[in-house]
Design a protein around this motif. Structure first.
Motif, mmCIF file in Angstrom:
data_model
loop_
_atom_site.group_PDB
_atom_site.id
_atom_site.type_symbol
_atom_site.label_atom_id
_atom_site.label_comp_id
_atom_site.label_asym_id
_atom_site.label_seq_id
_atom_site.Cartn_x
_atom_site.Cartn_y
_atom_site.Cartn_z
ATOM 1 N N UNK A 146 -10.016 20.868 76.656
ATOM 2 C CA UNK A 146 -11.472 20.881 76.570
ATOM 3 C C UNK A 146 -11.965 22.176 75.930
ATOM 4 N N UNK A 147 -11.327 23.281 76.283
ATOM 5 C CA UNK A 147 -11.695 24.563 75.681
ATOM 6 C C UNK A 147 -11.417 24.536 74.180
ATOM 7 N N UNK A 148 -10.252 24.016 73.784
ATOM 8 C CA UNK A 148 -9.925 23.939 72.355
ATOM 9 C C UNK A 148 -10.936 23.086 71.600
ATOM 10 N N UNK A 149 -11.359 21.976 72.198
ATOM 11 C CA UNK A 149 -12.358 21.123 71.561
ATOM 12 C C UNK A 149 -13.672 21.868 71.380
ATOM 13 N N UNK A 150 -14.070 22.618 72.410
ATOM 14 C CA UNK A 150 -15.325 23.367 72.313
ATOM 15 C C UNK A 150 -15.205 24.526 71.339
ATOM 16 N N UNK A 151 -14.044 25.174 71.297
ATOM 17 C CA UNK A 151 -13.838 26.239 70.309
ATOM 18 C C UNK A 151 -14.037 25.707 68.899
ATOM 19 N N UNK A 152 -13.480 24.530 68.628
ATOM 20 C CA UNK A 152 -13.611 23.934 67.300
ATOM 21 C C UNK A 152 -15.059 23.520 67.032
ATOM 22 N N UNK A 153 -15.699 22.896 68.021
ATOM 23 C CA UNK A 153 -17.065 22.411 67.831
ATOM 24 C C UNK A 153 -18.057 23.553 67.657
ATOM 25 N N UNK A 154 -17.799 24.684 68.320
ATOM 26 C CA UNK A 154 -18.707 25.831 68.248
ATOM 27 C C UNK A 154 -18.363 26.770 67.089
ATOM 28 N N UNK A 155 -17.302 26.460 66.346
ATOM 29 C CA UNK A 155 -16.904 27.327 65.239
ATOM 30 C C UNK A 155 -16.361 28.656 65.713
ATOM 31 N N UNK A 156 -15.674 28.647 66.863
ATOM 32 C CA UNK A 156 -15.161 29.890 67.444
ATOM 33 C C UNK A 156 -13.698 30.110 67.047
ATOM 34 N N UNK A 157 -13.274 31.359 67.096
ATOM 35 C CA UNK A 157 -11.885 31.717 66.789
ATOM 36 C C UNK A 157 -10.980 31.155 67.879
ATOM 37 N N UNK A 158 -9.912 30.435 67.481
ATOM 38 C CA UNK A 158 -9.000 29.849 68.471
ATOM 39 C C UNK A 158 -7.633 30.523 68.481
ATOM 40 N N UNK A 159 -7.483 31.599 67.709
ATOM 41 C CA UNK A 159 -6.223 32.357 67.685
ATOM 42 C C UNK A 159 -6.181 33.250 68.924
ATOM 43 N N UNK A 160 -5.391 32.859 69.920
ATOM 44 C CA UNK A 160 -5.380 33.577 71.190
ATOM 45 C C UNK A 160 -4.821 34.991 71.087
ATOM 46 N N UNK A 161 -4.124 35.298 70.000
ATOM 47 C CA UNK A 161 -3.582 36.645 69.820
ATOM 48 C C UNK A 161 -4.555 37.582 69.119
ATOM 49 N N UNK A 162 -5.682 37.074 68.679
ATOM 50 C CA UNK A 162 -6.652 37.877 67.915
ATOM 51 C C UNK A 162 -7.335 38.897 68.837
ATOM 52 N N UNK A 163 -7.327 40.207 68.485
ATOM 53 C CA UNK A 163 -8.017 41.214 69.300
ATOM 54 C C UNK A 163 -9.520 40.958 69.321
ATOM 55 N N UNK A 164 -10.112 41.086 70.502
ATOM 56 C CA UNK A 164 -11.548 40.818 70.640
ATOM 57 C C UNK A 164 -12.384 41.812 69.850
ATOM 58 N N UNK A 165 -11.927 43.064 69.733
ATOM 59 C CA UNK A 165 -12.743 44.069 69.059
ATOM 60 C C UNK A 165 -12.782 43.878 67.543
ATOM 61 N N UNK A 166 -12.038 42.892 67.036
ATOM 62 C CA UNK A 166 -12.135 42.570 65.606
ATOM 63 C C UNK A 166 -13.150 41.446 65.348
ATOM 64 N N UNK A 167 -13.743 40.935 66.403
ATOM 65 C CA UNK A 167 -14.677 39.818 66.283
ATOM 66 C C UNK A 167 -16.117 40.303 66.405
ATOM 67 N N UNK A 168 -17.019 39.559 65.787
ATOM 68 C CA UNK A 168 -18.442 39.873 65.912
ATOM 69 C C UNK A 168 -18.946 39.489 67.294
ATOM 70 N N UNK A 169 -20.156 39.954 67.620
ATOM 71 C CA UNK A 169 -20.773 39.582 68.888
ATOM 72 C C UNK A 169 -20.892 38.065 68.999
ATOM 73 N N UNK A 170 -21.308 37.437 67.902
ATOM 74 C CA UNK A 170 -21.469 35.990 67.910
ATOM 75 C C UNK A 170 -20.159 35.259 68.133
ATOM 76 N N UNK A 171 -19.082 35.736 67.508
ATOM 77 C CA UNK A 171 -17.775 35.094 67.688
ATOM 78 C C UNK A 171 -17.285 35.211 69.128
ATOM 79 N N UNK A 172 -17.473 36.394 69.730
ATOM 80 C CA UNK A 172 -17.056 36.572 71.122
ATOM 81 C C UNK A 172 -17.882 35.671 72.039
ATOM 82 N N UNK A 173 -19.166 35.572 71.748
ATOM 83 C CA UNK A 173 -20.022 34.751 72.598
ATOM 84 C C UNK A 173 -19.603 33.285 72.518
ATOM 85 N N UNK A 174 -19.267 32.798 71.344
ATOM 86 C CA UNK A 174 -18.883 31.396 71.200
ATOM 87 C C UNK A 174 -17.589 31.097 71.951
ATOM 88 N N UNK A 175 -16.663 32.067 71.981
ATOM 89 C CA UNK A 175 -15.431 31.880 72.755
ATOM 90 C C UNK A 175 -15.760 31.759 74.234
#
Length: 540
Positions: A146-175
C-alpha cells in the motif's frame, strides 16, 4: 498472557477534545475548543493564518500539552506535520520504517505466535488466534504494498536507500504522506496535505481519505479537497462568544453556516449600537435639562420636584449599565487583503525567455514572452520543472541552455514555493529592511512605498513578533507582502495557495486577475485552476 485483539478502525477510532485553551507569550491561541471525531468522521479545520490550526493538531496528537482542557484518544494515530525534521544519515527506508512501526510490531507478534504454535507451547493457540486477528484487522501483510502504491501515486521517491537530506521538503512530505495512507492508522491528523501534490497526487489523496475507515482531522486551505472529503468543519475564526464553531453538512454546510453566523452577529451588533446611541441621547438630554434649570410640571409635589431629575439620570445610567453588562462585542472584521496598484509598461516586452532548460530539473526547452497585463498558468506533474522555470524567469537560477532577457525598466518579483529559514527579527523589521534596500538601490521611489499594515496581510500584533514565531501561513503572508512592496511589473507565483487561508486565496486570485502587471502562476490547486480557466496554459 495473550496479546489483546486489535479491533478494526471502524470500531476503535475515537478522538475527543474538551474546552481546550492554549496561550503563547500571553496571547490566546486556542480558546474553548470542543470536538469529537469517530470512525467515518472527516473533520476539516479552517481559519485565518495564525488562528491556531497547527497548534490544535499538535495538541490532538499529544505533542503539545494544552494550558487547560483535555484530549482523549482511542486507537493508533498518524500525523502529517507541515515540516519534517531530517536527522543526519537517515534514509527513505528509515522514514518508512518509523511510520510503519506499528505494523511491524503487529507482524513481529504474529511471527512470535507462529513460532510458539510450532513449539506447542501452552496457550499458543490462543496467542496465535489473537495475533492473527490483530494482523488481519489492519491487513498488515499488505502495508508495504500500500505504501509503494501511494509513493507512486503521489510522485514520491521510492528508493529506500536514498538519503533524506538530498530530497526537497515536498519530496520528504510525500513520502511521509504515502506511509500514513498505507499504515491504516485509526486516526489521521493531516496538516495541509495538498501543499506538495500534483493532480494525480491530489486525486489519490482524495480517494484514500474518502475510503479511510477510521477518523480524520484535516487542516487545509484546499477548497476542492474540503468540498470533496470533509463531513463537518471546525472554524477557528472569531465568534461573538469567543469560541470556535463546528458546522455539519460538509464544506457547503460550513460556507452557509459561517455566512449566516457572521450576518447574525453583525445584525445583533448594529441593533446594540442603535440602542446604545438612543440611551446615550436620553442621558445627554436629561443632563442638559438639569443644567438648564429643568422644573417639573405645575402641581408636582415638593418631594417629586426634588428627586425626579436625579432619578431620571440614575435610571438612564442603570439602563446603560445593564446594556453594557449584556453587550455584544463588535465583530472582528475579517482581514481584507489590500494589494497596492502594480504598474504597467505599455508596449514594452517585460521578459523574454527562449529555449531555457535546467539540467535534471527542466529538461524540455521552454520559451515565453510577457507584456504588461499578460496572464499565464504553468501546469505539470511534480518534477516537471515548474519551480525551476519561475526561478529562471526571476533571475534566481541560471539556465543550463537558452537565454532570458528582462527589460531594465521592469521589476520582476517571485513568491517561491519554499522559504528560507525564518529569522529571529520581527516581521515589520524584515519588511522595512527589504523596502529600504529597494529604495536605496533606486528600484523603488519613496512615493511608491506602502507600509506593511496597509496591505492587510499581517495584523500589527503579529507584525511585531519575530518571524520564527509566526505560523507557516503567516510567514508566507510576509513573503507575499515583501513581493508586492516592490511594485513588480511581473509577478511570478509558485503554488501561491500553499499555507494561505481560504479567504486570502480568493482575494489574491481576484487581485491578480485585475492587476496591470503581468502574472505567471504555477499551481496544482484545483480550485485555482478553475478560477483561472480563461488564462493561457503552459503545460510542462
Amino acid at each position: 498472557m495473550s496479546t489483546p485483539i486489535a479491533l478494526p478502525a471502524r470500531t476503535r477510532a475515537h478522538l475527543s477534545a474538551s474546552d481546550l485553551h492554549v496561550a503563547r507569550g500571553g496571547r490566546p491561541v486556542l480558546t474553548g475548543v470542543e470536538l469529537t471525531v469517530s470512525a467515518g468522521d472527516r473533520l476539516g479545520v479552517v481559519g485565518e493564518n495564525g488562528r491556531g490550526k497547527t497548534t490544535l493538531l499538535q495538541v490532538l496528537a499529544g505533542t503539545l500539552v494544552p494550558d487547560a482542557g483535555s484530549v482523549h484518544r482511542a486507537g493508533t494515530v498518524g500525523v502529517a506535520d507541515q515540516e519534517i525534521p531530517v536527522p543526519a544519515d537517515r534514509r527513505v527506508g528509515d522514514l518508512i520504517d518509523v511510520e510503519l512501526a506499528g505494523v511491524r510490531a503487529v507482524l513481529a507478534r504474529f511471527d512470535a505466535a507462529v513460532a510458539a504454535l510450532a513449539q506447542e507451547r501452552p496457550g499458543a493457540e490462543q496467542e496465535y488466534a489473537d495475533a492473527l486477528a490483530a494482523a488481519e484487522a489492519i491487513d498488515a501483510w499488505d502495508a508495504d504494498r500500500r505504501v509503494d502504491l501511494s509513493l507512486a501515486a503521489l510522485g514520491a521517491v521510492d528508493d529506500r536507500a536514498r538519503p533524506l537530506d538530498t530530497l526537497s521538503v515536498g519530496q520528504r512530505y510525500r513520502i511521509r504522506l504515502a506511509c500514513l495512507l498505507g499504515a491504516r492508522h485509526d486516526l489521521l491528523l493531516l496538516d495541509e496535505p495538498t501543499n506538495h501534490l500534483d493532480a494525480a497526487g491530489l486525486a489519490h489523496l482524495t480517494a484514500r481519505l474518502r475510503e479511510h475507515p477510521g477518523g480524520v482531522v484535516l487542516v487545509s486551505h484546499d477548497r476542492a479537497l474540503l468540498a470533496d472529503v470533509v463531513t463537518a468543519v471546525l472554524d477557528l475564526d472569531p465568534t461573538d462568544d469567543g469560541r470556535p464553531r463546528t458546522y455539519a453538512g460538509g464544506y457547503a454546510g460550513y460556507r452557509e453556516g459561517h455566512a449566516a453566523e457572521r450576518e447574525r452577529w453583525a445584525a445583533e451588533h448594529r441593533e446594540q449600537q442603535r440602542e446604545r446611541q438612543r440611551l446615550s441621547d436620553d442621558l445627554s438630554a436629561a443632563q442638559n435639562r438639569l443644567s438648564t434649570g429643568w422644573r417639573p410640571d405645575k402641581g408636582t409635589g415638593k418631594h417629586t420636584r426634588a428627586t425626579r431629575a436625579p432619578g431620571l439620570v440614575r435610571a438612564v445610567h442603570r439602563r446603560r449599565a445593564d446594556l453594557e453588562a449584556h453587550a455584544v462585542s463588535a465583530p472582528e472584521p475579517p482581514q481584507r487583503f489590500a494589494p497596492p496598484a502594480l504598474p504597467a509598461l505599455p508596449g514594452a516586452t517585460l521578459l523574454d525567455a527562449a529555449d531555457v532548460t535546467v539540467q535534471r530539473r527542466l529538461e524540455r526547452p521552454q520559451s515565453l514572452s510577457l507584456r504588461s497585463g499578460d496572464r499565464l498558468v504553468v501546469t505539470g506533474p511534480n518534477g516537471s520543472g515548474k519551480s525551476s522555470l519561475l526561478a529562471v524567469l526571476a533571475g534566481a537560477l541560471e539556465p543550463s541552455t537558452g537565454r532570458v532577457h528582462r527589460s531594465r525598466a521592469a521589476r520582476v518579483g517571485l513568491l517561491a514555493q519554499e522559504s528560507a529559514a525564518p529569522p529571529r527579527r520581527r516581521a515589520i523589521d524584515v519588511y522595512d529592511a527589504a523596502v529600504g534596500r529597494l529604495v536605496s538601490a533606486g528600484r523603488l521611489a519613496e512615493g511608491e512605498v506602502v507600509g506593511l499594515g496597509a496591505l492587510g496581510l499581517l495584523p500589527s500584533r503579529d507584525a511585531r513578533r519575530p518571524v520564527a514565531e509566526l505560523s507557516v501561513g503567516q510567514q508566507r503572508r510576509l513573503g507575499l507582502a515583501v513581493l508586492l512592496a516592490a511594485r513588480p511589473h511581473v509577478v511570478l507565483l509558485d503554488e501561491p495557495t500553499n499555507h494561505l487561508s481560504i479567504a486570502l486565496v480568493d482575494e489574491l486570485t481576484e487581485a491578480m486577475a485585475a492587476t496591470a502587471a503581468a502574472v505567471v502562476i504555477a499551481t496544482h490547486d484545483r480550485q485555482l485552476l478553475r478560477d483561472t480557466a480563461s488564462w493561457p496554459r503552459l503545460p510542462l
